[in-house]
Write a protein that holds these residues in place. Structure first.
Motif, mmCIF file in Angstrom:
data_model
loop_
_atom_site.group_PDB
_atom_site.id
_atom_site.type_symbol
_atom_site.label_atom_id
_atom_site.label_comp_id
_atom_site.label_asym_id
_atom_site.label_seq_id
_atom_site.Cartn_x
_atom_site.Cartn_y
_atom_site.Cartn_z
ATOM 1 N N GLY A 1 0.811 -1.219 0.000
ATOM 2 C CA GLY A 1 0.000 0.000 0.000
ATOM 3 C C GLY A 1 0.838 1.259 0.000
ATOM 4 N N THR A 2 1.874 1.286 0.794
ATOM 5 C CA THR A 2 2.733 2.472 0.863
ATOM 6 C C THR A 2 3.493 2.670 -0.444
ATOM 7 N N LEU A 3 4.002 1.590 -1.011
ATOM 8 C CA LEU A 3 4.716 1.695 -2.289
ATOM 9 C C LEU A 3 3.780 2.106 -3.423
ATOM 10 N N ALA A 4 2.549 1.612 -3.392
ATOM 11 C CA ALA A 4 1.563 1.995 -4.418
ATOM 12 C C ALA A 4 1.266 3.485 -4.356
ATOM 13 N N MET A 5 1.183 4.019 -3.146
ATOM 14 C CA MET A 5 0.944 5.453 -2.986
ATOM 15 C C MET A 5 2.063 6.245 -3.653
ATOM 16 N N LYS A 6 3.302 5.899 -3.377
ATOM 17 C CA LYS A 6 4.450 6.603 -3.948
ATOM 18 C C LYS A 6 4.477 6.417 -5.463
ATOM 19 N N TYR A 7 4.267 5.198 -5.931
ATOM 20 C CA TYR A 7 4.283 4.912 -7.361
ATOM 21 C C TYR A 7 3.216 5.738 -8.093
ATOM 22 N N GLY A 8 2.018 5.780 -7.521
ATOM 23 C CA GLY A 8 0.944 6.554 -8.136
ATOM 24 C C GLY A 8 1.264 8.038 -8.225
ATOM 25 N N MET A 9 1.894 8.567 -7.202
ATOM 26 C CA MET A 9 2.255 9.987 -7.208
ATOM 27 C C MET A 9 3.343 10.295 -8.241
ATOM 28 N N LEU A 10 4.242 9.364 -8.448
ATOM 29 C CA LEU A 10 5.337 9.587 -9.398
ATOM 30 C C LEU A 10 4.934 9.365 -10.851
ATOM 31 N N HIS A 11 3.910 8.538 -11.082
ATOM 32 C CA HIS A 11 3.542 8.164 -12.446
ATOM 33 C C HIS A 11 2.175 8.693 -12.866
ATOM 34 N N ASP A 12 1.765 9.803 -12.318
ATOM 35 C CA ASP A 12 0.513 10.460 -12.687
ATOM 36 C C ASP A 12 -0.685 9.498 -12.643
ATOM 37 N N ALA A 13 -0.699 8.669 -11.615
ATOM 38 C CA ALA A 13 -1.808 7.746 -11.396
ATOM 39 C C ALA A 13 -2.222 7.849 -9.938
ATOM 40 N N ARG A 14 -2.454 9.074 -9.513
ATOM 41 C CA ARG A 14 -2.728 9.322 -8.093
ATOM 42 C C ARG A 14 -3.940 8.554 -7.585
ATOM 43 N N GLY A 15 -5.008 8.578 -8.358
ATOM 44 C CA GLY A 15 -6.228 7.889 -7.933
ATOM 45 C C GLY A 15 -6.017 6.397 -7.764
ATOM 46 N N LEU A 16 -5.352 5.787 -8.730
ATOM 47 C CA LEU A 16 -5.077 4.356 -8.649
ATOM 48 C C LEU A 16 -4.147 4.062 -7.476
#
Length: 113
Positions: free
Chosen positions: A17-32
């Motif tokens: 969950g924490t890694l997904a949050m960071k990944y989404g913020m870096l790859h313009d997929a914030r909602g996902l």
């Protein structure tokens, strides 16, 4: 044994969950990223609640937070090229030593009672 599987699930879902949050913020997929984060954190807390039915709370919570922190730090260095210097490596060692000592102290306290 089953409660340690719950504990492992709690730790892994927290890390995901924490890694997904960071990944989404870096790859313009914030909602996902946030959606995955929220889902994983619900699963993590649920698994943690199941684990503490048999694992002492101090050990379970300490392991959940500490091992989660260690795994997030290592995965962040690998996935996001975050720095992993000598001080962070020493801190990881200290965290792991702390978990071992906490578990050891809990076992000794249980046997003394």
């Amino acid at each position: 044994m089953r409660h340690w599987l719950y504990m492992a699930t709690a730790i892994l879902t927290e890390v995901i969950g924490t890694l997904a949050m960071k990944y989404g913020m870096l790859h313009d997929a914030r909602g996902l990223g946030l959606g995955v984060m929220y889902g994983m954190l619900v699963m993590s807390y649920t698994a943690l609640a199941l684990a503490v039915a048999r694992i002492p709370l101090a050990v379970a919570y300490g392991a959940w937070e500490s091992l989660g922190l260690v795994l997030i730090t290592l995965c962040s260095a690998w996935l996001f090229s975050e720095t992993l210097g000598a001080i962070k490596v020493a801190a990881i060692g200290a965290i792991i030593l702390g978990i071992v000592l906490l578990e050891r102290g809990t076992e000794e306290g249980d046997h003394a009672a």
